[in-house]
Write a protein that holds these residues in place. Structure first.
Motif, short mmCIF file in Angstrom:
data_model
loop_
_atom_site.label_atom_id
_atom_site.label_comp_id
_atom_site.label_asym_id
_atom_site.label_seq_id
_atom_site.Cartn_x
_atom_site.Cartn_y
_atom_site.Cartn_z
N ARG A 144 -82.84 6.89 -18.30
CA ARG A 144 -82.64 6.18 -17.05
C ARG A 144 -83.86 6.33 -16.15
O ARG A 144 -84.26 5.39 -15.47
CB ARG A 144 -81.38 6.70 -16.36
N GLN A 145 -84.44 7.49 -16.18
CA GLN A 145 -85.63 7.72 -15.36
C GLN A 145 -86.73 6.71 -15.73
O GLN A 145 -87.35 6.11 -14.85
CB GLN A 145 -86.11 9.14 -15.58
N PHE A 146 -86.95 6.54 -17.03
CA PHE A 146 -87.97 5.60 -17.49
C PHE A 146 -87.62 4.18 -17.03
O PHE A 146 -88.47 3.45 -16.56
CB PHE A 146 -88.09 5.62 -19.00
N LEU A 147 -86.35 3.84 -17.17
CA LEU A 147 -85.93 2.52 -16.73
C LEU A 147 -86.17 2.34 -15.24
O LEU A 147 -86.67 1.31 -14.80
CB LEU A 147 -84.44 2.33 -17.04
N ASN A 148 -85.83 3.33 -14.46
CA ASN A 148 -86.01 3.23 -13.02
C ASN A 148 -87.49 3.11 -12.68
O ASN A 148 -87.86 2.30 -11.85
CB ASN A 148 -85.40 4.45 -12.33
N ASP A 149 -88.31 3.93 -13.31
CA ASP A 149 -89.75 3.82 -13.08
C ASP A 149 -90.20 2.40 -13.30
O ASP A 149 -90.92 1.82 -12.52
CB ASP A 149 -90.51 4.75 -14.04
N ARG A 150 -89.72 1.84 -14.38
CA ARG A 150 -90.11 0.48 -14.72
C ARG A 150 -89.66 -0.50 -13.64
O ARG A 150 -90.41 -1.39 -13.24
CB ARG A 150 -89.46 0.10 -16.04
N LEU A 151 -88.45 -0.31 -13.16
CA LEU A 151 -87.94 -1.21 -12.14
C LEU A 151 -88.75 -1.05 -10.85
O LEU A 151 -89.06 -2.03 -10.18
CB LEU A 151 -86.46 -0.91 -11.88
N ASP A 152 -89.10 0.19 -10.52
CA ASP A 152 -89.94 0.40 -9.35
C ASP A 152 -91.22 -0.41 -9.50
O ASP A 152 -91.67 -1.07 -8.58
CB ASP A 152 -90.27 1.88 -9.20
N GLY A 153 -91.79 -0.35 -10.69
CA GLY A 153 -93.02 -1.10 -10.92
C GLY A 153 -92.78 -2.59 -10.69
O GLY A 153 -93.59 -3.26 -10.04
N LEU A 154 -91.67 -3.07 -11.15
CA LEU A 154 -91.36 -4.49 -10.97
C LEU A 154 -91.21 -4.82 -9.48
O LEU A 154 -91.71 -5.83 -8.99
CB LEU A 154 -90.07 -4.83 -11.71
N GLU A 155 -90.55 -3.92 -8.76
CA GLU A 155 -90.38 -4.15 -7.33
C GLU A 155 -91.73 -4.23 -6.62
O GLU A 155 -91.98 -5.12 -5.82
CB GLU A 155 -89.55 -3.02 -6.71
N ARG A 156 -92.59 -3.28 -6.96
CA ARG A 156 -93.92 -3.29 -6.33
C ARG A 156 -94.62 -4.60 -6.63
O ARG A 156 -95.24 -5.21 -5.76
CB ARG A 156 -94.76 -2.12 -6.84
N TYR A 157 -94.48 -5.05 -7.88
CA TYR A 157 -95.13 -6.29 -8.27
C TYR A 157 -94.59 -7.46 -7.45
O TYR A 157 -95.35 -8.29 -6.93
CB TYR A 157 -94.89 -6.53 -9.77
N LEU A 158 -93.28 -7.49 -7.30
CA LEU A 158 -92.68 -8.58 -6.54
C LEU A 158 -93.10 -8.51 -5.07
O LEU A 158 -93.34 -9.52 -4.43
CB LEU A 158 -91.16 -8.53 -6.67
N ASP A 159 -93.17 -7.30 -4.54
CA ASP A 159 -93.63 -7.14 -3.16
C ASP A 159 -95.03 -7.70 -3.00
O ASP A 159 -95.33 -8.40 -2.04
CB ASP A 159 -93.61 -5.65 -2.77
N GLN A 160 -95.87 -7.39 -3.98
CA GLN A 160 -97.25 -7.90 -3.92
C GLN A 160 -97.26 -9.42 -3.94
O GLN A 160 -98.03 -10.05 -3.22
CB GLN A 160 -98.06 -7.37 -5.10
N MET A 161 -96.40 -9.98 -4.78
CA MET A 161 -96.34 -11.44 -4.85
C MET A 161 -96.04 -12.04 -3.48
O MET A 161 -96.57 -13.06 -3.08
CB MET A 161 -95.21 -11.86 -5.81
N GLN A 162 -95.15 -11.32 -2.77
CA GLN A 162 -94.63 -11.89 -1.53
C GLN A 162 -95.56 -11.62 -0.35
O GLN A 162 -95.88 -12.53 0.41
CB GLN A 162 -93.27 -11.25 -1.24
N ALA A 163 -96.00 -10.38 -0.22
CA ALA A 163 -96.69 -9.96 1.00
C ALA A 163 -98.11 -10.54 1.19
O ALA A 163 -98.31 -11.35 2.09
CB ALA A 163 -96.74 -8.43 1.05
N PRO A 164 -99.09 -10.18 0.35
CA PRO A 164 -100.46 -10.48 0.77
C PRO A 164 -100.79 -11.96 0.62
O PRO A 164 -100.75 -12.49 -0.41
CB PRO A 164 -101.33 -9.62 -0.14
N LEU A 215 -78.34 -2.35 -22.68
CA LEU A 215 -77.19 -1.44 -22.72
C LEU A 215 -76.67 -1.19 -21.30
O LEU A 215 -75.47 -1.21 -21.05
CB LEU A 215 -77.56 -0.10 -23.36
N GLU A 216 -77.60 -0.92 -20.39
CA GLU A 216 -77.20 -0.71 -18.99
C GLU A 216 -76.38 -1.89 -18.50
O GLU A 216 -75.32 -1.73 -17.89
CB GLU A 216 -78.45 -0.55 -18.11
N THR A 217 -76.89 -3.07 -18.76
CA THR A 217 -76.23 -4.27 -18.27
C THR A 217 -74.85 -4.41 -18.89
O THR A 217 -73.88 -4.78 -18.23
CB THR A 217 -77.08 -5.50 -18.59
N TYR A 218 -74.77 -4.11 -20.19
CA TYR A 218 -73.46 -4.22 -20.83
C TYR A 218 -72.49 -3.22 -20.23
O TYR A 218 -71.32 -3.53 -20.00
CB TYR A 218 -73.56 -4.00 -22.34
N LEU A 219 -72.98 -2.03 -19.95
CA LEU A 219 -72.10 -0.99 -19.44
C LEU A 219 -71.69 -1.22 -17.99
O LEU A 219 -70.65 -0.74 -17.55
CB LEU A 219 -72.78 0.38 -19.56
#
Lengths: 102, 102
Positions: free
Chosen positions: B82-102, A74-78
């Motif tokens: 949106r808060q839940f979505l953002n939390d989730r994205l933060d988690g994804l970012e951390r994961y990607l950072d881990q992939m890249q850094a160590p 939904l976010e992406t669509y919006l």
DNA sequence: TCGATATATTCCGCTATAGAAATATATCTG
DNA sequence: CAGATATATTTCTATAGCGGAATATATCGA
């Protein structure tokens, strides 16, 4: 089934709201929604298929939890519309400023 | 009819996307969507009732334009999620950072 | 005014879906 | 094991929504 389709049904929106506020069992949701137990179970099945909720069995009970990921659809669509919405809000702000200032 | 209900239908989402990009006549949308003219007219009627589009007659043609206001309903519904979505994205970012850094 | 063009509406058949009631399955408790 | 509790599934009926075809309405150009 996609998130859009799953969320058309007003009762399903209600159910997802309740689950967001607190993970819930089916009976808790029956109370909240004022629907029959089978009806709730069927709505939950749809939400499950849309991956908007996850289930954690706990004895006879089953705890339903929010999985917000598909809402990204939904976010992406919006997203492309957000600019229009913002423009509109800016216009509203200017209008309100005019009301107040001069 | 509310914006949610209007936008479940994938073809209507498609039509609204096209109208967002450029105001369009019915025939233009028939080309875009690959539907029959009556089908398009009927979808436009729904979008009109949901106030997602406005019409400007111009001779035989009728120009359909986006009215983004009702989309605020979707924004508002999504807001508490949106808060839940953002939390989730933060988690994804951390994961990607881990992939890249160590 | 007549034919052509652009759009809307109506009618029809099909499919999908909601809800209720009944039934099935699984788990707990005594 | 037997009954009670929690949830899921099946079956049925009614209704809504889509698409296509045909038709209606309005406007343009000659």
């Amino acid at each position: 089934m996609d998130a859009f389709t799953a969320l058309v049904e007003p009762n399903r929106r209600l159910l997802l709201d309740a689950i967001r506020v607190r993970p819930s069992t089916v009976n808790m949701l029956v109370e909240t929604a004022g629907l029959s137990q089978p009806a709730v179970s069927k709505h939950l099945k749809v939400l499950r298929q849309a991956k908007l909720v996850t289930v954690r069995p706990d004895g006879q009970k089953r705890w339903y939890c929010l999985n917000p990921a598909p809402l990204q659809e939904l976010e992406t669509y919006l997203e492309p519309y957000r600019q229009f919405l913002n423009d509109r809000l800016d216009g509203l702000e200017r209008y309100l400023d005019q009301m107040q200032a001069p």
